[in-house]
Design a protein around this motif. Structure first.
Motif: not given
Length: 432
Positions: A156-180
């Motif tokens: 479960q902790g591994v899954c937690n880490g995966i979820g957090a990493v996706i949020a931080l590495f992928v979702l937080l980058r989306l505004p910069a991608v969309f603005q480009q």
């Protein structure tokens, strides 16, 4: 391999009767999704404050604290009921409802015209994430047998880490991608929230088919919701359950403080001291916080094994001591983009996942099956109170003392529960 064998084992984890590999896979998907959603809503706040709502920097600590306060008030008001209702209606129904409420909140969030309106949407989110989080802990106890519960919690902790990493590495980058691509900051932020809302709906719909159906007991008179909640509170007479409740206060505060204040600290440092744009500062902040979550990802199996091999109170004490060291060390950081911060976030990542896993396994070990939903509802209530207190105190310390204030506060809370655990350790007798 026969179905009966599949029902008994899942990735080496002994599972309860009637639990299939599909049930376990869906459960772990909900773990990924819950942490992803919880990480995103806090980590994305700097962009919301700066680019969508234009909240002055000097007010952002207090606003962040208010949002966490009212979100946690919603959790406190509902989490005991979610746990008790799950004993009557089934875990699956409560989980699905939770994801749908979170989806509604994510859709509405960027359209808020004032802080008060944003607080209303945060309350909706709080109701949804409370039910999902409560069901995560309850389903872990339902699905995994005690002999391998530490291993199950590690996964479960591994899954937690995966979820957090996706949020931080992928979702937080989306505004910069969309603005480009030519979108305005408001359009980019709104589109990001819409994508996250769609994800929550998708996971909720999948949970309808993937989680184990509620097994109704015919001719059995179920206790009332309020009686179940009372039983969950009364269970704190047992020292192991009481200690787990205290550990929940710290472990949930850990996760939220990192999401709410670490990203805010790093983002504001990037825009004010380094001269970055809000999108670039958010991306940089996401990378640093993602290091902590990556450490949590790889540290989860370690704590899962540790929790199965050691006395479970001992494993919890180790996690609490790491919490004290890691969070209080933030006070020594002068350059949040420097190497010292990287060392600190590594320790914080270990403490986050360690506290979550060890407290969850301890409460599962000490809880009788017939009261599990109610007891774990109160366990999550204590976590909500931890988030509430640390958010209010942390927001004040962030604006009026030091940006490390929220972390130092949580570190000392970890020390208090650590000392408590040392005192009661020999009085705790495993139930399961």
């Amino acid at each position: 391999m026969s179905d009966s064998v599949i029902e008994k084992k899942y990735l080496g984890i002994s599972v309860s009767d009637g639990v299939t590999g599909w049930h376990m896979s869906t459960f772990y998907l909900t773990c990924v999704a819950t942490i992803l959603l919880g990480t995103f809503i806090n980590a994305f706040q700097p962009f919301l404050f700066n680019e969508i709502m234009h909240i002055p920097t000097l007010e952002q600590g207090v606003v962040s604290g208010k949002l966490n306060f009212w979100g946690e008030m919603a959790i406190i008001a509902s989490v005991g009921f979610w746990g008790a209702w799950s004993d009557k209606l089934g875990r699956r129904a409560i989980m699905v409802l939770g994801f749908m409420l979170v989806a509604v909140a994510m859709y509405l969030y960027p359209h808020a015209k004032s802080v008060n309106e944003l607080i209303v949407y945060r309350v909706i989110y709080g109701l949804g994430i409370a039910s999902a989080t409560c069901m995560i802990v309850t389903l872990l106890a339902d699905y995994a047998k005690d002999i391998n519960r530490g291993k199950a919690a590690g996964l479960q902790g591994v899954c937690n880490g995966i979820g957090a990493v996706i949020a931080l590495f992928v979702l937080l980058r989306l505004p910069a991608v969309f603005q480009q691509q030519g979108m305005s900051a408001f359009e980019a932020g709104t589109q990001t929230y819409l994508i996250v809302a769609g994800f929550a709906v998708a996971v909720g719909l999948l949970s309808i088919r993937g989680l184990k159906a509620h097994e109704t007991v015919v001719h059995e008179q179920k206790p009332s919701i309020f009686l179940l909640i009372y039983e969950g509170i009364k269970a704190a007479r047992e020292p192991g359950i009481a200690l787990a409740y205290g550990a929940a206060f710290v472990s949930r505060a850990n996760l939220t403080i990192v999401g709410a204040f670490m990203t805010l600290w790093l983002s504001n440092y990037g825009t004010q001291e380094v001269g970055m744009t809000a999108a670039d500062a958010l991306k940089k902040a996401g990378i640093i916080v993602a290091i902590a979550q990556s450490v949590a990802l790889f540290g989860a199996p370690l704590f899962g094994i540790l929790t199965d091999k050691l006395n479970r109170v001992t494993a919890l004490l180790i996690a609490l001591f790491i919490t004290f060291v890691g969070y209080c060390s933030t006070y020594l950081v002068s350059d949040p983009f420097g190497g010292g911060m990287l060392v600190v976030v590594v320790i914080i990542g270990l403490s986050e996942i360690g506290a979550i896993i060890t407290s969850g396994v301890l409460i599962s070990q000490q809880t009788p099956a017939e009261k599990r939903g109610a007891v774990i509802g109160i366990f999550n209530l204590c976590g909500a109170i931890g988030i509430l207190v640390s958010s209010v105190v942390g927001g004040y310390l962030y604006d009026n003392w030091d940006q490390s204030g929220p972390f130092v506060f949580v570190g000392f809370c970890g020390l208090v529960v650590f000392v408590w655990g040392l005192i009661v350790k020999n009085k705790i007798v495993p139930l399961n």
